[in-house]
Write an enzyme that holds these catalytic residues in place. Sequence first.
Site, PDB file in Angstrom:
ATOM      1  N   LYS A  29       0.843  -1.202   0.000  1.00 25.03           N
ATOM      2  CA  LYS A  29       0.000   0.000   0.000  1.00 25.03           C
ATOM      3  C   LYS A  29       0.874   1.248   0.000  1.00 25.03           C
ATOM      4  O   LYS A  29       1.702   1.433   0.887  1.00 25.03           O
ATOM      5  CB  LYS A  29      -0.918  -0.002   1.235  1.00 25.03           C
ATOM      6  CG  LYS A  29      -1.701   1.310   1.437  1.00 25.03           C
ATOM      7  CD  LYS A  29      -2.645   1.249   2.652  1.00 25.03           C
ATOM      8  CE  LYS A  29      -3.267   2.607   2.951  1.00 25.03           C
ATOM      9  NZ  LYS A  29      -4.148   2.599   4.146  1.00 25.03           N
ATOM     10  N   ASP A  64      -2.450  10.203   3.777  1.00 25.36           N
ATOM     11  CA  ASP A  64      -3.850   9.834   3.999  1.00 25.36           C
ATOM     12  C   ASP A  64      -4.532  10.876   4.870  1.00 25.36           C
ATOM     13  O   ASP A  64      -4.463  10.837   6.093  1.00 25.36           O
ATOM     14  CB  ASP A  64      -3.939   8.448   4.657  1.00 25.36           C
ATOM     15  CG  ASP A  64      -5.383   7.995   4.812  1.00 25.36           C
ATOM     16  OD1 ASP A  64      -6.291   8.662   4.268  1.00 25.36           O
ATOM     17  OD2 ASP A  64      -5.607   6.957   5.479  1.00 25.36           O
ATOM     18  N   LYS A 119      -9.985  12.959   8.307  1.00 27.48           N
ATOM     19  CA  LYS A 119      -9.537  12.549   9.635  1.00 27.48           C
ATOM     20  C   LYS A 119      -9.457  13.755  10.558  1.00 27.48           C
ATOM     21  O   LYS A 119      -9.182  14.867  10.106  1.00 27.48           O
ATOM     22  CB  LYS A 119      -8.121  11.940   9.543  1.00 27.48           C
ATOM     23  CG  LYS A 119      -8.039  10.563   8.917  1.00 27.48           C
ATOM     24  CD  LYS A 119      -6.589  10.068   8.921  1.00 27.48           C
ATOM     25  CE  LYS A 119      -6.439   8.726   8.228  1.00 27.48           C
ATOM     26  NZ  LYS A 119      -7.140   7.618   8.890  1.00 27.48           N
ATOM     27  N   ASP A 126       1.597   6.259   5.617  1.00 32.98           N
ATOM     28  CA  ASP A 126       0.625   5.348   5.017  1.00 32.98           C
ATOM     29  C   ASP A 126       1.122   4.685   3.725  1.00 32.98           C
ATOM     30  O   ASP A 126       0.368   3.980   3.057  1.00 32.98           O
ATOM     31  CB  ASP A 126      -0.697   6.083   4.776  1.00 32.98           C
ATOM     32  CG  ASP A 126      -1.909   5.181   4.967  1.00 32.98           C
ATOM     33  OD1 ASP A 126      -1.783   4.147   5.643  1.00 32.98           O
ATOM     34  OD2 ASP A 126      -2.976   5.522   4.420  1.00 32.98           O
ATOM     35  N   ASP A 169     -12.101   7.310   3.763  1.00 35.69           N
ATOM     36  CA  ASP A 169     -10.905   7.030   4.564  1.00 35.69           C
ATOM     37  C   ASP A 169     -10.558   5.535   4.557  1.00 35.69           C
ATOM     38  O   ASP A 169      -9.500   5.142   5.024  1.00 35.69           O
ATOM     39  CB  ASP A 169     -11.117   7.526   6.005  1.00 35.69           C
ATOM     40  CG  ASP A 169      -9.817   7.650   6.773  1.00 35.69           C
ATOM     41  OD1 ASP A 169      -8.740   7.591   6.140  1.00 35.69           O
ATOM     42  OD2 ASP A 169      -9.883   7.821   8.004  1.00 35.69           O
ATOM     43  N   GLU A 180      -9.453   3.850   2.125  1.00 37.78           N
ATOM     44  CA  GLU A 180      -8.931   3.981   0.770  1.00 37.78           C
ATOM     45  C   GLU A 180      -7.879   2.930   0.425  1.00 37.78           C
ATOM     46  O   GLU A 180      -7.685   2.614  -0.749  1.00 37.78           O
ATOM     47  CB  GLU A 180      -8.341   5.384   0.575  1.00 37.78           C
ATOM     48  CG  GLU A 180      -6.891   5.567   1.049  1.00 37.78           C
ATOM     49  CD  GLU A 180      -6.681   5.360   2.546  1.00 37.78           C
ATOM     50  OE1 GLU A 180      -7.662   5.463   3.300  1.00 37.78           O
ATOM     51  OE2 GLU A 180      -5.547   5.072   2.963  1.00 37.78           O
ATOM     52  N   ARG A 198      -7.786  -0.260   0.829  1.00 38.87           N
ATOM     53  CA  ARG A 198      -8.355  -1.447   0.178  1.00 38.87           C
ATOM     54  C   ARG A 198      -8.741  -1.155  -1.276  1.00 38.87           C
ATOM     55  O   ARG A 198      -8.770  -2.066  -2.103  1.00 38.87           O
ATOM     56  CB  ARG A 198      -9.549  -1.963   1.001  1.00 38.87           C
ATOM     57  CG  ARG A 198     -10.672  -0.991   1.145  1.00 38.87           C
ATOM     58  CD  ARG A 198     -11.586  -1.298   2.337  1.00 38.87           C
ATOM     59  NE  ARG A 198     -10.985  -0.888   3.611  1.00 38.87           N
ATOM     60  CZ  ARG A 198     -11.545  -1.085   4.797  1.00 38.87           C
ATOM     61  NH1 ARG A 198     -12.706  -1.701   4.902  1.00 38.87           N
ATOM     62  NH2 ARG A 198     -10.942  -0.678   5.901  1.00 38.87           N
TER      63      ARG A 198
END
Length: 481
Positions: free
Chosen positions: A246, A251, A258, A269, A328, A330, A332
């Site tokens: 990933k 993020d 967030k 991230d 959020d 994201e 996946r």
Amino acid sequence: MDIRFVQSLPEAISEAGVLGLAVGPGLSWYGDGGNHIASLTPGFEDAAARAGFDGKAGQSLTYPTGVSRPHTVVALGLGEDPGIETMRRAAGTLGRKVRKEVAVATTLTQAGPASPVVEGFLMSQYSYDRYLSEPDPARTASLLLLGDERAAERDAGAVVAEAVCLARDLVNTPAREKAPDAIRCQVEELAGDTGIRLVVHDEAALIEGGFGGVLGVAVGSDRPPCMLELWYEPEGATALIAFVGKGITFDSGGLSIKPAKAMETMKTDMSGAAAVIGAMQAIARLGIRVKVLGLTPLTDNMPGPMATKPGDVLTTRNGKTIEVLNTDAEGRLILADALALAAEYEPDLMVDLATLTGACKVALGDKIAGVMGNDDALVKRITTLGRDTGERMWHLPLPDDYRSQLKTPMADMRNIGGRWAGALTAALLLEEFVGDVPWAHLDIAGPARWVENENYQVKGGSGFGVRTLVALAADVAVNGV
Ligand code: BES
Ligand code: MN
Ligand code: ZN
């Protein structure tokens, strides 16, 4: 750092200011320590008794000798029959204590293999000081290892440590400095240096290729996304393994934004991608005889004017559709595309790494990764390798009946489950994209960042995953898939 073997303690301490001594149970000594300890360190046993140091694994004691060479002995407890990770941690403790020492000797290499000693020592002296006006880097320039010449073990340890530190650098780099394109540039250089073949899917290629997951996350940012394929194809290798990481370069949460506190560490991230890039470098430099594909989808997750909105539906690489109810969730979305692409190459096995869910951190804390997968033998193999690499992980289930939490009338699935088991529902979504390839998923949301300096770990990006990926490639090269 100049790292070399020396055959005798007198030779070592003619050069080294500090001696790291490998100590066993009840102050017994590994290797040459015992022969010389009395003359080097009169009074050591009293000091050890006062400090409660008796050679158990994990203990250490710094003892000033009163002479000039060595001026300090660092006794490192290994306990009985030390494992690889005990060795690595002891070397890390040594490296951390002697940061300012130019030449250091150790008998740790007389208690076990040299690679974890070199690994632990180098990893412990890592620092990211690019933005410090007064950097304070480690000064150790020579590490003298007592014992028989084992150059291959030493070099393997150095290669792995350098790969971990590359991953840490990538993670610690501020998001501003690591747009997907900037990472691409850096990987281009790495590929040139190591003979890795790099295939870049730029934004146009992602559109052309139907990578709706990556694109759906990327539209909220002005910085274009990309997907990198790193191919390592040594001659004569037949098995192919794939690593997917990933790579969210920041993020923010997107429109499901967030809170400020949760955003502070979100440059982290892309730790999965960093681990894959680091591991590819090490695997290529070690010349491990297995084909490896490293795949890193790279994009920001930002709430720009074009950003994906809750309720939007994305069509992914394998044609399955996902209703995005929380922008959020994201990771996946980009992994769906990347796993589907990896599966197209029909690898013998694949592993993804992702800072995927806060839920996994709630379950296992910040030092242990969750592992899930569609193949229990693969999961077992990885968690077992993790014991020696020192990357701790725990097998979590993929309960079939939890899959219903991803149901929606709008699309093939939704991108969030219910209130509980967030790490499992995230992995269940990923499973929709792996086809019939044996697959394991590491949720590294916790251990991707280390919260304190601790033996060979340094506060900040940890490079978690690099060592296990390299170990898995080496294991496949030797034992097959
Ligand atoms: N990158 C985060 C997960 C994360 C959280 C990593 C904390 C490291 C530390 C991920 O993209 C995320 O935001 N996940 C959400 C999922 C939720 C919206 C279903 C989470 O865990 O809260
Ligand atoms: Mn997120
Ligand atoms: Zn994320």
